[in-house]
Design a protein around this motif. Structure first.
Motif, PDB file in Angstrom:
ATOM      1  N   ASN A 178     -62.426   7.961  50.373  1.00  0.00           N
ATOM      2  CA  ASN A 178     -61.796   9.195  49.921  1.00  0.00           C
ATOM      3  C   ASN A 178     -60.315   8.999  49.601  1.00  0.00           C
ATOM      4  N   GLY A 179     -59.899   7.737  49.504  1.00  0.00           N
ATOM      5  CA  GLY A 179     -58.514   7.435  49.174  1.00  0.00           C
ATOM      6  C   GLY A 179     -57.543   7.779  50.284  1.00  0.00           C
ATOM      7  N   LEU A 180     -58.012   7.730  51.528  1.00  0.00           N
ATOM      8  CA  LEU A 180     -57.202   8.128  52.674  1.00  0.00           C
ATOM      9  C   LEU A 180     -57.107   6.997  53.683  1.00  0.00           C
ATOM     10  N   ALA A 181     -56.150   7.131  54.587  1.00  0.00           N
ATOM     11  CA  ALA A 181     -55.991   6.214  55.716  1.00  0.00           C
ATOM     12  C   ALA A 181     -55.348   7.007  56.843  1.00  0.00           C
ATOM     13  N   TRP A 182     -55.508   6.502  58.070  1.00  0.00           N
ATOM     14  CA  TRP A 182     -54.968   7.218  59.231  1.00  0.00           C
ATOM     15  C   TRP A 182     -53.490   7.573  59.030  1.00  0.00           C
ATOM     16  N   ALA A 183     -52.709   6.599  58.565  1.00  0.00           N
ATOM     17  CA  ALA A 183     -51.255   6.786  58.484  1.00  0.00           C
ATOM     18  C   ALA A 183     -50.864   7.894  57.519  1.00  0.00           C
ATOM     19  N   GLY A 184     -51.709   8.178  56.529  1.00  0.00           N
ATOM     20  CA  GLY A 184     -51.348   9.185  55.541  1.00  0.00           C
ATOM     21  C   GLY A 184     -51.864  10.579  55.832  1.00  0.00           C
ATOM     22  N   LEU A 185     -52.546  10.757  56.966  1.00  0.00           N
ATOM     23  CA  LEU A 185     -53.114  12.066  57.288  1.00  0.00           C
ATOM     24  C   LEU A 185     -52.064  12.988  57.898  1.00  0.00           C
ATOM     25  N   ALA A 186     -52.144  14.261  57.557  1.00  0.00           N
ATOM     26  CA  ALA A 186     -51.266  15.241  58.187  1.00  0.00           C
ATOM     27  C   ALA A 186     -51.681  15.454  59.641  1.00  0.00           C
ATOM     28  N   HIS A 187     -52.990  15.361  59.906  1.00  0.00           N
ATOM     29  CA  HIS A 187     -53.491  15.561  61.273  1.00  0.00           C
ATOM     30  C   HIS A 187     -54.930  15.070  61.317  1.00  0.00           C
ATOM     31  N   SER A 188     -55.372  14.634  62.476  1.00  0.00           N
ATOM     32  CA  SER A 188     -56.771  14.263  62.688  1.00  0.00           C
ATOM     33  C   SER A 188     -57.175  14.703  64.087  1.00  0.00           C
ATOM     34  N   VAL A 189     -58.393  15.232  64.194  1.00  0.00           N
ATOM     35  CA  VAL A 189     -58.902  15.695  65.482  1.00  0.00           C
ATOM     36  C   VAL A 189     -60.358  15.274  65.601  1.00  0.00           C
ATOM     37  N   PHE A 190     -60.789  14.927  66.807  1.00  0.00           N
ATOM     38  CA  PHE A 190     -62.174  14.556  67.070  1.00  0.00           C
ATOM     39  C   PHE A 190     -62.641  15.265  68.323  1.00  0.00           C
ATOM     40  N   TYR A 191     -63.797  15.922  68.235  1.00  0.00           N
ATOM     41  CA  TYR A 191     -64.413  16.624  69.353  1.00  0.00           C
ATOM     42  C   TYR A 191     -65.592  15.792  69.866  1.00  0.00           C
ATOM     43  N   SER A 192     -65.619  15.501  71.161  1.00  0.00           N
ATOM     44  CA  SER A 192     -66.720  14.724  71.733  1.00  0.00           C
ATOM     45  C   SER A 192     -66.884  15.026  73.216  1.00  0.00           C
ATOM     46  N   ASP A 193     -68.087  14.735  73.718  1.00  0.00           N
ATOM     47  CA  ASP A 193     -68.394  14.932  75.141  1.00  0.00           C
ATOM     48  C   ASP A 193     -68.492  13.631  75.909  1.00  0.00           C
ATOM     49  N   SER A 194     -68.522  12.484  75.197  1.00  0.00           N
ATOM     50  CA  SER A 194     -68.966  11.248  75.827  1.00  0.00           C
ATOM     51  C   SER A 194     -67.902  10.162  75.894  1.00  0.00           C
ATOM     52  N   ALA A 195     -67.894   9.440  77.001  1.00  0.00           N
ATOM     53  CA  ALA A 195     -66.982   8.304  77.153  1.00  0.00           C
ATOM     54  C   ALA A 195     -67.278   7.202  76.147  1.00  0.00           C
ATOM     55  N   SER A 196     -68.488   7.163  75.604  1.00  0.00           N
ATOM     56  CA  SER A 196     -68.797   6.162  74.583  1.00  0.00           C
ATOM     57  C   SER A 196     -67.959   6.363  73.327  1.00  0.00           C
ATOM     58  N   ASP A 197     -67.379   7.558  73.182  1.00  0.00           N
ATOM     59  CA  ASP A 197     -66.547   7.864  72.016  1.00  0.00           C
ATOM     60  C   ASP A 197     -65.060   7.630  72.262  1.00  0.00           C
ATOM     61  N   LEU A 198     -64.719   6.992  73.362  1.00  0.00           N
ATOM     62  CA  LEU A 198     -63.309   6.728  73.649  1.00  0.00           C
ATOM     63  C   LEU A 198     -62.583   5.990  72.517  1.00  0.00           C
TER      64      LEU A 198
END
Length: 235
Positions: A178-198
């Motif tokens: 999508n022509g994006l990278a972490w450094a260029g994002l205004a914000h990022s959020v992730f919702y999870s219940d599991s330690a496997s998603d650390l």
């Protein structure tokens, strides 16, 4: 003198919202839900769900690799020809629609209405996860892929499971597409219940843990991450 063209306006940095599925947006295991659906329709033996539940317990105790757990969940797909498989998929979609909490729908809708680029990121295979993504209005699904050969599912996994550190790699490939990278994002959020998603929780700007398992709760408390016990509180 020819007037100078107005400079092109740079696109505003994107905000990204990522959602785990099982025990996060839905209060149950989607793989188990699909197996129960097949048992109820009489196309799987009644003890399949018991074997899967036993495998889940063994996985939690560290006695079973996660790949083996997902192989057990995907194996039944190999039994069905394309027409029967598609009919079962449509029927499963119709059944799960009423089981999705309104609070989860509202949370995803709130992010979409804010203009966030949203994706469902789950280890569940794409056949089972697709109906859930559609119910949430998400056309971005990052999931494990059920292997297909000659138009039929093999019961195996294509490539790597979308699990643990592999989720981070999968999200990064999707961002790049999508022509994006972490450094260029205004914000990022992730919702999870599991330690496997650390790994992915550590990578985003905002980690939100939803009814977390004991290990993830301890990590969230240590790191100061937001803990959500009731999804309806999130907007």
């Amino acid at each position: 003198m020819t007037p100078m063209a107005a400079p092109a306006r740079a696109a505003a940095p994107r905000r990204v919202a990522l959602f785990d599925l099982d025990l996060t947006l839905i209060p149950y295991d989607s793989g188990m839900a699909f197996l129960r659906f097949l048992v109820d329709r009489g196309v799987l033996e009644a003890d399949v769900t018991e074997r899967y539940l036993d495998a889940c317990h063994r996985y939690v105790r560290g006695e079973l690799p996660v790949a083996r757990l997902h192989a057990i969940a995907m194996a039944p797909l190999a039994r069905f020809a394309a027409t029967e498989r598609d009919a079962l998929g449509a029927a499963f979609h119709a059944q799960i629609a009423a089981t999705i909490p309104q609070a989860a729908r509202a949370l995803v809708a709130a992010h979409r209405e804010r203009g966030d680029l949203c994706a469902l990121v789950t280890a569940t295979n794409d056949f089972v996860a697709t109906p859930f993504a559609r119910e949430f209005g998400l056309d971005q699904l990052l999931s494990s892929r059920a292997e297909v050969r000659d138009g039929r599912y093999t019961g195996g996994v294509e490539g790597e499971l979308c699990h643990g550190a592999a989720k981070v790699a999968r999200v990064e490939r999707w961002l790049a597409e999508n022509g994006l990278a972490w450094a260029g994002l205004a914000h990022s959020v992730f919702y999870s219940d599991s330690a496997s998603d650390l790994p992915l929780l550590e990578r985003v700007a905002e980690a939100v843990v939803v009814r977390p398992d004991p290990r993830l709760r301890a990590e969230a408390e240590k790191r100061g991450w937001r803990i959500v016990e009731v999804l309806a509180d999130e907007r």
